[in-house]
Write a protein that holds these residues in place. Structure first.
Motif, mmCIF file in Angstrom:
data_model
loop_
_atom_site.group_PDB
_atom_site.id
_atom_site.type_symbol
_atom_site.label_atom_id
_atom_site.label_comp_id
_atom_site.label_asym_id
_atom_site.label_seq_id
_atom_site.Cartn_x
_atom_site.Cartn_y
_atom_site.Cartn_z
ATOM 1 N N PHE A 99 0.778 -62.135 -19.788
ATOM 2 C CA PHE A 99 1.808 -61.915 -19.027
ATOM 3 C C PHE A 99 1.743 -60.908 -17.790
ATOM 4 N N GLN A 100 0.918 -59.912 -17.961
ATOM 5 C CA GLN A 100 0.694 -58.840 -16.944
ATOM 6 C C GLN A 100 -0.154 -59.237 -15.736
ATOM 7 N N THR A 101 -0.941 -60.606 -16.131
ATOM 8 C CA THR A 101 -1.387 -61.190 -15.043
ATOM 9 C C THR A 101 -0.671 -62.258 -14.405
ATOM 10 N N THR A 102 -0.080 -63.338 -15.157
ATOM 11 C CA THR A 102 0.660 -64.363 -14.751
ATOM 12 C C THR A 102 2.123 -64.266 -14.467
ATOM 13 N N PHE A 103 2.874 -63.401 -15.329
ATOM 14 C CA PHE A 103 4.282 -63.088 -15.375
ATOM 15 C C PHE A 103 4.817 -64.456 -16.029
ATOM 16 N N GLU A 104 4.018 -64.980 -16.956
ATOM 17 C CA GLU A 104 4.657 -66.299 -17.408
ATOM 18 C C GLU A 104 5.271 -65.375 -18.910
ATOM 19 N N VAL A 105 6.354 -65.549 -19.329
ATOM 20 C CA VAL A 105 6.912 -65.095 -20.454
ATOM 21 C C VAL A 105 6.499 -65.596 -21.899
ATOM 22 N N ALA B 84 6.731 -53.821 -20.338
ATOM 23 C CA ALA B 84 6.413 -54.611 -19.501
ATOM 24 C C ALA B 84 7.075 -55.969 -19.143
ATOM 25 N N ILE B 85 7.536 -56.069 -20.294
ATOM 26 C CA ILE B 85 8.781 -57.461 -20.487
ATOM 27 C C ILE B 85 10.265 -57.300 -20.271
ATOM 28 N N ALA B 86 10.325 -56.011 -21.052
ATOM 29 C CA ALA B 86 11.918 -55.681 -21.351
ATOM 30 C C ALA B 86 12.359 -55.071 -20.069
ATOM 31 N N GLU B 87 11.616 -54.656 -19.128
ATOM 32 C CA GLU B 87 12.114 -54.094 -17.845
ATOM 33 C C GLU B 87 11.959 -54.894 -16.618
ATOM 34 N N ASP B 88 11.443 -55.878 -16.909
ATOM 35 C CA ASP B 88 11.202 -56.929 -15.658
ATOM 36 C C ASP B 88 12.416 -58.010 -15.439
ATOM 37 N N GLU B 89 13.036 -57.884 -14.491
ATOM 38 C CA GLU B 89 14.199 -58.543 -14.270
ATOM 39 C C GLU B 89 14.004 -60.132 -14.439
ATOM 40 N N GLY B 90 12.862 -60.481 -14.049
ATOM 41 C CA GLY B 90 12.756 -62.149 -13.996
ATOM 42 C C GLY B 90 12.570 -62.495 -15.390
ATOM 43 N N SER B 91 11.630 -61.855 -16.353
ATOM 44 C CA SER B 91 11.398 -62.135 -17.748
ATOM 45 C C SER B 91 12.704 -61.949 -18.435
ATOM 46 N N LYS B 92 13.549 -60.937 -18.127
ATOM 47 C CA LYS B 92 15.017 -60.743 -18.927
ATOM 48 C C LYS B 92 15.740 -61.769 -18.462
#
Length: 429
Positions: free
Chosen positions: A344-350, A361-369
């Motif tokens: 996820f930290q490399t690709t930003f795929e949830v 890293a996930i919970a505070e990412d607007e797109g992932s949320k």
């Protein structure tokens, strides 16, 4: 809306629908067997020197450290090759697998699983509940066909609402609000909101939220003989789509094969306040200098959520691999919580790992949320082979609707007739 615990969001992530598909039973031709340690206690004497993994294009960087860790533990080299996943991976496996030069592990979008499993190109996996419980329930169902597991999830995606903060300070709560904004903003080459609603992948959000459906679900199986794309709800959804085009809120240039490029170009030029698009578009918009906001899609006029299609990407063991147990062992290793977070930290795929809910890293990412929230209202694309007969007729119907060449009911009835004919002709039992 008030911020809720992301535990709730991700607990519900992908927890929609069932993908237990209908179809004749068949021999899987490659069940690996296994336990929680990855494909069984793979015998040391049968340990291969190397496993070959095909990852999606421009997505393999994270595997370097993961492969090194696996090799250090087991003494097996991991060779990684990038192959474009959406259109090339499956066809390349069909060619290279039988010839003996294919990979041990591939990655596929879940809607391709049914056909590839029927053709015998991927092996059934047998894993423990401990492994399955690593992931959300529906993401495991998305990796299954006809009651058998054919992969482990690596990520999920669904379209969301993306807006230019310089033009739209915050996302509207309803489509009615968005419509009124668009009527005032759309002039002089600028547009309030754009979506590829002549493309059924995106249009399903409106049609599904209005009451249409692709295949009826009966006792956990999809009924290919019950297509709900011309019912009252589907027609209402198509009429709503038509309204945006008829009132010139969408430009003519975003219809057809070049629609996506036209939409992205207008948004990147700062001429569009908001678009409906997926997480694959986030970085490109940012690279264009747009300060984007990302949110779930606004509520439909009927009070229902936009019911987007959801895709789940997964890892699969090639049925042609001579090292299926070790291949499964590496699939399980790749999808641990630690390694899924690294991807996820490399690709930003949830990822769909439930234990990653609270990770900042996930919970505070607007797109992932936003993807997590929208996924609560999404349904997985059907992964039965008959789904291939839906895209063409629905695209044709929607394009005649948005160009004013046909009325929604007549266009959808014609599409469903063509879908049913194609299913009978190409998918006889």
């Amino acid at each position: 809306m008030k911020k809720k615990s992301l535990s709730l969001l991700f607990a519900m992530l992908l927890a929609v629908g069932s993908l237990a598909a209908c179809g004749p039973d068949r021999d899987s031709g490659g069940s690996t067997g296994g336990n929680s340690e990855g494909g069984g206690e793979a015998a040391e004497e049968n340990k291969p020197e190397k496993l070959v993994v095909w990852e999606d294009e421009k997505k393999s960087g994270w595997l370097e450290d993961v492969a090194a860790a696996f090799e250090a533990e087991h003494g097996i080299e991991i060779e990684v090759k990038e192959v474009e996943m959406a259109t090339k991976m499956r066809d390349q496996l069909r060619l290279d697998g039988p010839s003996g030069i294919g990979p041990d592990i591939v990655t596929l979008p879940h809607d391709q699983i049914g056909q590839v499993a029927i053709e015998g190109h991927i092996a059934e996996l047998t894993v423990t509940d401990e492994v399955k419980n690593r992931f959300s329930e529906s993401s495991i169902l998305a990796q299954s066909y006809n009651g058998k597991l054919y992969g482990l999830p690596k990520s999920s995606e669904t379209p969301v609402f993306i807006y230019n903060k310089a033009l739209m300070p915050e996302a509207p709560a309803t489509m009615d609000e968005l419509y009124e904004f668009s009527k005032g903003f759309t002039k002089d080459g600028n547009y309030g909101f754009l979506a590829l609603w002549d493309n059924y992948y995106f249009a399903h959000g409106i049609i599904g939220g209005s009451g249409g459906y692709v295949f009826a679900e009966n006792d956990g199986a999809l009924d290919r003989d019950d297509v709900g794309l011309a019912n009252e709800g589907a027609v209402a959804g198509a009429e709503y789509i038509q309204k945006w085009y008829a009132e010139k809120l969408f430009p003519n240039g975003i219809i057809g094969e070049n629609g996506g490029s036209a939409l992205d170009g207008l948004f990147n030029e700062g001429k569009v306040a908001a678009v409906m698009n997926g997480p694959w578009a986030f970085q490109g918009y940012r690279d264009a200098g747009i300060d984007i906001g990302i949110a779930p899609l606004p509520t439909l006029p009927n009070g229902e959520a936009v019911t987007t299609f959801m895709g789940v990407k997964g890892w699969h063991v090639s049925n042609y691999s001579k090292n299926k147990e070790w291949a499964q062992k590496f699939v399980e290793f790749m999808t641990t919580d630690e390694n899924s977070l690294a991807r996820f930290q490399t690709t930003f795929e949830v990822p769909t790992n439930v234990a990653l809910v609270e990770d900042p890293a996930i919970a505070e990412d607007e797109g992932s949320k936003a993807v997590a929230q929208q996924s609560q209202n999404a349904i997985p694309m059907p992964n039965i082979p008959e789904m291939s007969e839906v895209w063409g007729p629905m695209a044709n119907a929607l394009q005649t609707v948005v160009t004013g060449k046909a009325e929604p009911q007549a266009a959808l009835e014609s599409a469903v007739e063509q879908i049913n004919q194609n299913i009978q002709a190409n998918h006889s039992n």
